[in-house]
Design a protein around this motif. Structure first.
Motif, PDB file in Angstrom:
ATOM      1  N   PHE A  77       8.725  10.377  15.313  1.00 15.27           N
ATOM      2  CA  PHE A  77       7.844  10.272  14.151  1.00 15.27           C
ATOM      3  C   PHE A  77       7.318  11.645  13.756  1.00 15.27           C
ATOM      4  O   PHE A  77       7.334  12.025  12.580  1.00 15.27           O
ATOM      5  CB  PHE A  77       6.671   9.339  14.444  1.00 15.27           C
ATOM      6  N   LYS A  78       6.860  12.381  14.737  1.00 16.25           N
ATOM      7  CA  LYS A  78       6.252  13.673  14.435  1.00 16.25           C
ATOM      8  C   LYS A  78       7.247  14.615  13.770  1.00 16.25           C
ATOM      9  O   LYS A  78       6.926  15.271  12.768  1.00 16.25           O
ATOM     10  CB  LYS A  78       5.692  14.303  15.722  1.00 16.25           C
ATOM     11  N   LYS A  79       8.462  14.667  14.323  1.00 17.37           N
ATOM     12  CA  LYS A  79       9.449  15.575  13.727  1.00 17.37           C
ATOM     13  C   LYS A  79       9.702  15.218  12.271  1.00 17.37           C
ATOM     14  O   LYS A  79       9.667  16.068  11.380  1.00 17.37           O
ATOM     15  CB  LYS A  79      10.754  15.555  14.526  1.00 17.37           C
ATOM     16  N   GLN A  80       9.947  13.919  12.026  1.00 14.12           N
ATOM     17  CA  GLN A  80      10.247  13.512  10.652  1.00 14.12           C
ATOM     18  C   GLN A  80       9.045  13.731   9.729  1.00 14.12           C
ATOM     19  O   GLN A  80       9.181  14.251   8.613  1.00 14.12           O
ATOM     20  CB  GLN A  80      10.678  12.041  10.626  1.00 14.12           C
ATOM     21  N   PHE A  81       7.879  13.343  10.214  1.00 13.14           N
ATOM     22  CA  PHE A  81       6.685  13.437   9.367  1.00 13.14           C
ATOM     23  C   PHE A  81       6.393  14.885   8.963  1.00 13.14           C
ATOM     24  O   PHE A  81       6.166  15.182   7.789  1.00 13.14           O
ATOM     25  CB  PHE A  81       5.474  12.834  10.082  1.00 13.14           C
ATOM     26  N   PHE A  82       6.412  15.774   9.940  1.00 15.49           N
ATOM     27  CA  PHE A  82       6.029  17.159   9.626  1.00 15.49           C
ATOM     28  C   PHE A  82       7.154  17.923   8.937  1.00 15.49           C
ATOM     29  O   PHE A  82       6.887  18.819   8.130  1.00 15.49           O
ATOM     30  CB  PHE A  82       5.493  17.860  10.873  1.00 15.49           C
ATOM     31  N   ASP A  83       8.403  17.569   9.225  1.00 14.76           N
ATOM     32  CA  ASP A  83       9.502  18.131   8.425  1.00 14.76           C
ATOM     33  C   ASP A  83       9.294  17.778   6.945  1.00 14.76           C
ATOM     34  O   ASP A  83       9.384  18.646   6.065  1.00 14.76           O
ATOM     35  CB  ASP A  83      10.857  17.568   8.881  1.00 14.76           C
ATOM     36  N   GLU A  84       9.004  16.512   6.696  1.00 14.31           N
ATOM     37  CA  GLU A  84       8.777  16.088   5.310  1.00 14.31           C
ATOM     38  C   GLU A  84       7.537  16.737   4.719  1.00 14.31           C
ATOM     39  O   GLU A  84       7.529  17.155   3.551  1.00 14.31           O
ATOM     40  CB  GLU A  84       8.648  14.556   5.252  1.00 14.31           C
ATOM     41  N   LEU A  85       6.487  16.809   5.533  1.00 17.28           N
ATOM     42  CA  LEU A  85       5.257  17.411   5.020  1.00 17.28           C
ATOM     43  C   LEU A  85       5.486  18.869   4.622  1.00 17.28           C
ATOM     44  O   LEU A  85       4.991  19.327   3.582  1.00 17.28           O
ATOM     45  CB  LEU A  85       4.141  17.316   6.067  1.00 17.28           C
ATOM     46  N   PHE A  86       6.250  19.584   5.442  1.00 14.03           N
ATOM     47  CA  PHE A  86       6.464  20.997   5.096  1.00 14.03           C
ATOM     48  C   PHE A  86       7.319  21.134   3.837  1.00 14.03           C
ATOM     49  O   PHE A  86       7.120  22.067   3.047  1.00 14.03           O
ATOM     50  CB  PHE A  86       7.082  21.774   6.267  1.00 14.03           C
ATOM     51  N   GLU A  87       8.228  20.199   3.629  1.00 11.82           N
ATOM     52  CA  GLU A  87       8.982  20.218   2.369  1.00 11.82           C
ATOM     53  C   GLU A  87       8.047  20.010   1.175  1.00 11.82           C
ATOM     54  O   GLU A  87       8.190  20.659   0.129  1.00 11.82           O
ATOM     55  CB  GLU A  87      10.084  19.153   2.381  1.00 11.82           C
ATOM     56  N   ILE A  88       7.104  19.110   1.346  1.00  9.37           N
ATOM     57  CA  ILE A  88       6.120  18.868   0.275  1.00  9.37           C
ATOM     58  C   ILE A  88       5.298  20.131   0.010  1.00  9.37           C
ATOM     59  O   ILE A  88       5.038  20.496  -1.144  1.00  9.37           O
ATOM     60  CB  ILE A  88       5.205  17.682   0.671  1.00  9.37           C
ATOM     61  N   ILE A  89       4.902  20.782   1.078  1.00 11.31           N
ATOM     62  CA  ILE A  89       4.101  22.005   0.945  1.00 11.31           C
ATOM     63  C   ILE A  89       4.914  23.099   0.258  1.00 11.31           C
ATOM     64  O   ILE A  89       4.435  23.768  -0.674  1.00 11.31           O
ATOM     65  CB  ILE A  89       3.608  22.460   2.339  1.00 11.31           C
ATOM     66  N   LYS A  90       6.157  23.274   0.695  1.00 13.77           N
ATOM     67  CA  LYS A  90       6.997  24.294   0.064  1.00 13.77           C
ATOM     68  C   LYS A  90       7.223  23.978  -1.418  1.00 13.77           C
ATOM     69  O   LYS A  90       7.187  24.881  -2.267  1.00 13.77           O
ATOM     70  CB  LYS A  90       8.342  24.408   0.796  1.00 13.77           C
ATOM     71  N   ALA A  91       7.451  22.699  -1.722  1.00 12.16           N
ATOM     72  CA  ALA A  91       7.653  22.314  -3.124  1.00 12.16           C
ATOM     73  C   ALA A  91       6.401  22.599  -3.949  1.00 12.16           C
ATOM     74  O   ALA A  91       6.482  23.039  -5.114  1.00 12.16           O
ATOM     75  CB  ALA A  91       8.035  20.831  -3.213  1.00 12.16           C
ATOM     76  N   HIS A  92       5.243  22.363  -3.333  1.00 13.50           N
ATOM     77  CA  HIS A  92       3.987  22.603  -4.049  1.00 13.50           C
ATOM     78  C   HIS A  92       3.872  24.058  -4.505  1.00 13.50           C
ATOM     79  O   HIS A  92       3.368  24.350  -5.589  1.00 13.50           O
ATOM     80  CB  HIS A  92       2.803  22.232  -3.155  1.00 13.50           C
ATOM     81  N   PHE A  93       4.344  24.972  -3.651  1.00 15.57           N
ATOM     82  CA  PHE A  93       4.204  26.399  -3.945  1.00 15.57           C
ATOM     83  C   PHE A  93       5.490  27.034  -4.476  1.00 15.57           C
ATOM     84  O   PHE A  93       5.562  28.269  -4.602  1.00 15.57           O
ATOM     85  CB  PHE A  93       3.759  27.149  -2.675  1.00 15.57           C
ATOM     86  N   ALA A  94       6.503  26.236  -4.781  1.00 13.11           N
ATOM     87  CA  ALA A  94       7.825  26.794  -5.070  1.00 13.11           C
ATOM     88  C   ALA A  94       7.807  27.781  -6.237  1.00 13.11           C
ATOM     89  O   ALA A  94       8.420  28.855  -6.172  1.00 13.11           O
ATOM     90  CB  ALA A  94       8.822  25.668  -5.345  1.00 13.11           C
TER      91      ALA A  94
END
Lengths: 135, 135, 135
Positions: A77-94
């Motif tokens: 769960f943690k790997k998937q959740f934080f992988d996805e979260l970091f994608e969201i963060i990167k997209a936010h600042f893209a």
């Protein structure tokens, strides 16, 4: 429980939409099928106006996010959740990232709940979605 | 040494008497028979104006307190001290807690003093109450 | 990567030259022969206006510095680097320290990079001085 602290350099204030970022992080946690009980989510930002980044010779910016949660959630769960979260963060600042110097970082910290104390009446509002043993 | 950081949402500014809370935490540490040398007590607050709590749909508030101290204090002392401290914290917010959404949390963190450096002339003021080997 | 957070009581604002301190910490890291890649240096300060230090009965001041870095740097390097850094910090505050109550502390924290995520285009500016595997 889940805490997140977003530290950011104040040269991101105008473009960074930090409020929007906080909402996205909270939304991702709310959509975790109860792994992060809604009532325990506390996402906050700290805007910093005194900093030196790298050699200090340019208008560098940084965002540093620390998520703190109780230990015990499954590794998958943690790997998937934080992988996805970091994608969201990167997209936010893209868009910003494409046009200026920016360091983005995310740290995940697990704490031993035995060294913590809690009292939280927000959980009661979301009680139907929350396992009764979660505090 | 003992550090405490009180993070709080700024919707507690008017009612929360955070200054009073800091005084109570410091007083409890001062009354520890020297387990927390007075000269090493540093209690501070960080008021946060950007946050999303739970689903973000209500006027939720939070207070998160992190106490950081050197490792090595006896387990019995720690349990009693922090149990009592959390009662003091809950009592401080009891009226607010009875009337609005509020998440209170306290985390106790022990650090390895081998990875720390110190210079502190406040101890000298309280030297008679302080074991000479404490820095 | 290397993060440093300098927390300080706001009664040091006028005399403390915190901006100068941040520059000195960053400069020391920049002069580490690449052990701290320049593009990963993020030194910031947080000025605190609500605090109780020691018994709260005098105009005490504090500076607390936390350096956070990925684990794995050699023990010899770390000892020498942080011994020197603390000397720089003490020298920065020497005049103030000689004339008023002040607690200075430095903590070194190593984090497991496996629990972190990064995206940083500042490194590219310093790429010639940076081993290609550092992120």
């Amino acid at each position: 429980m889940a805490h997140a602290l977003v530290e950011y350099s104040d040269n991101l204030t105008d473009q960074g939409d930090i409020r929007g970022l906080l909402k996205k992080i909270a939304a991702q946690m709310c959509n975790s099928n109860g792994v992060f009980p809604t009532g325990g989510i506390r996402i906050r930002a700290n805007r910093l106006s005194e900093y030196v980044i790298a050699d200090g010779e340019d208008d560098y910016a940084f965002v540093n996010i620390v998520v703190q949660m109780g230990s015990g959630r499954p590794a998958d769960f943690k790997k998937q959740f934080f992988d996805e979260l970091f994608e969201i963060i990167k997209a936010h600042f893209a868009i910003i990232y494409a046009s200026r110097y920016l360091a983005i970082s995310l740290y995940v910290v697990e704490v031993n709940e035995q060294n913590s104390y809690k009292q939280n009446n927000i959980h009661a509002k979301f009680v139907s979605a929350m396992p009764p043993t979660k505090a």
